[in-house]
Design a protein around this motif. Sequence first.
Motif, short mmCIF file in Angstrom:
data_model
loop_
_atom_site.label_atom_id
_atom_site.label_comp_id
_atom_site.label_asym_id
_atom_site.label_seq_id
_atom_site.Cartn_x
_atom_site.Cartn_y
_atom_site.Cartn_z
N ILE A 19 7.68 -1.62 6.07
CA ILE A 19 7.32 -2.48 4.96
C ILE A 19 6.69 -1.61 3.88
O ILE A 19 5.89 -0.72 4.17
N LYS A 20 7.05 -1.88 2.64
CA LYS A 20 6.46 -1.20 1.49
C LYS A 20 5.92 -2.27 0.56
O LYS A 20 6.65 -3.17 0.15
N VAL A 21 4.62 -2.17 0.26
CA VAL A 21 3.96 -3.13 -0.61
C VAL A 21 3.50 -2.39 -1.86
O VAL A 21 2.79 -1.40 -1.77
N VAL A 22 3.91 -2.90 -3.03
CA VAL A 22 3.56 -2.25 -4.29
C VAL A 22 2.70 -3.20 -5.12
O VAL A 22 3.03 -4.37 -5.27
N GLY A 23 1.60 -2.65 -5.65
CA GLY A 23 0.72 -3.43 -6.49
C GLY A 23 -0.06 -2.52 -7.42
O GLY A 23 0.11 -1.30 -7.41
N HIS A 24 -0.92 -3.12 -8.23
CA HIS A 24 -1.73 -2.34 -9.16
C HIS A 24 -2.66 -1.41 -8.38
O HIS A 24 -3.23 -1.80 -7.36
N ASN A 25 -2.81 -0.20 -8.86
CA ASN A 25 -3.61 0.83 -8.20
C ASN A 25 -5.09 0.53 -8.42
O ASN A 25 -5.72 1.03 -9.34
N THR A 56 2.76 7.27 -13.31
CA THR A 56 1.69 7.05 -14.29
C THR A 56 0.35 6.71 -13.65
O THR A 56 -0.66 6.66 -14.34
N GLY A 57 0.35 6.46 -12.34
CA GLY A 57 -0.88 6.10 -11.65
C GLY A 57 -1.24 4.63 -11.76
O GLY A 57 -2.26 4.20 -11.24
N LYS A 58 -0.42 3.85 -12.41
CA LYS A 58 -0.70 2.42 -12.60
C LYS A 58 -0.50 1.61 -11.31
O LYS A 58 -1.21 0.65 -11.06
N TYR A 59 0.47 2.02 -10.51
CA TYR A 59 0.81 1.29 -9.29
C TYR A 59 0.58 2.14 -8.05
O TYR A 59 0.61 3.36 -8.10
N LEU A 60 0.35 1.45 -6.94
CA LEU A 60 0.18 2.11 -5.65
C LEU A 60 1.13 1.45 -4.66
O LEU A 60 1.23 0.22 -4.61
N SER A 61 1.84 2.27 -3.89
CA SER A 61 2.67 1.71 -2.83
C SER A 61 2.02 2.04 -1.49
O SER A 61 1.54 3.15 -1.27
N VAL A 62 1.99 1.04 -0.63
CA VAL A 62 1.44 1.17 0.71
C VAL A 62 2.61 0.99 1.66
O VAL A 62 3.24 -0.06 1.68
N ARG A 63 2.90 2.05 2.42
CA ARG A 63 4.00 2.00 3.39
C ARG A 63 3.42 1.92 4.79
O ARG A 63 2.53 2.69 5.14
N LEU A 64 3.97 0.99 5.57
CA LEU A 64 3.48 0.80 6.93
C LEU A 64 4.61 0.28 7.80
O LEU A 64 5.67 -0.09 7.30
N SER A 65 4.36 0.27 9.09
CA SER A 65 5.33 -0.26 10.04
C SER A 65 4.61 -1.24 10.96
O SER A 65 3.47 -1.01 11.35
N ILE A 66 5.31 -2.32 11.28
CA ILE A 66 4.76 -3.31 12.20
C ILE A 66 5.79 -3.58 13.30
O ILE A 66 6.94 -3.18 13.19
N THR A 67 5.34 -4.27 14.33
CA THR A 67 6.28 -4.82 15.30
C THR A 67 6.60 -6.23 14.81
O THR A 67 5.76 -7.13 14.84
#
Length: 91
Positions: A19-25, A56-67
């Motif tokens: 899963i990749k979640v992208v939002g404001h940094n 640009t540093g405006k957004y941050l993506s959080v990558r993770l894995s789940i079951t």
Amino acid sequence: MSDTPEAPKIEFPCEDYPIKVVGHNENDFRGFVIETVQVHAPDLDISQITLAESRTGKYLSVRLSITATGEEQLKRLHEDLMASGRVQTVL
């Protein structure tokens, strides 16, 4: 018959579902994503999470894995993340 190939079906449970979640940094965005995901996937291994800022540093993506345990779990997780107003995209 259609020439369009059918999307592959996911077999549940599916370990290491990415899963990749992208939002404001923002300072607490990572924590927010972790807390929200843990509601739906309590066994989340936070040591495997990776972060990446946009150019640009405006957004941050959080990558993770789940079951992933089923389509309903994934649907509710997506809904909760998007309902926050803090998430731009969930992939």
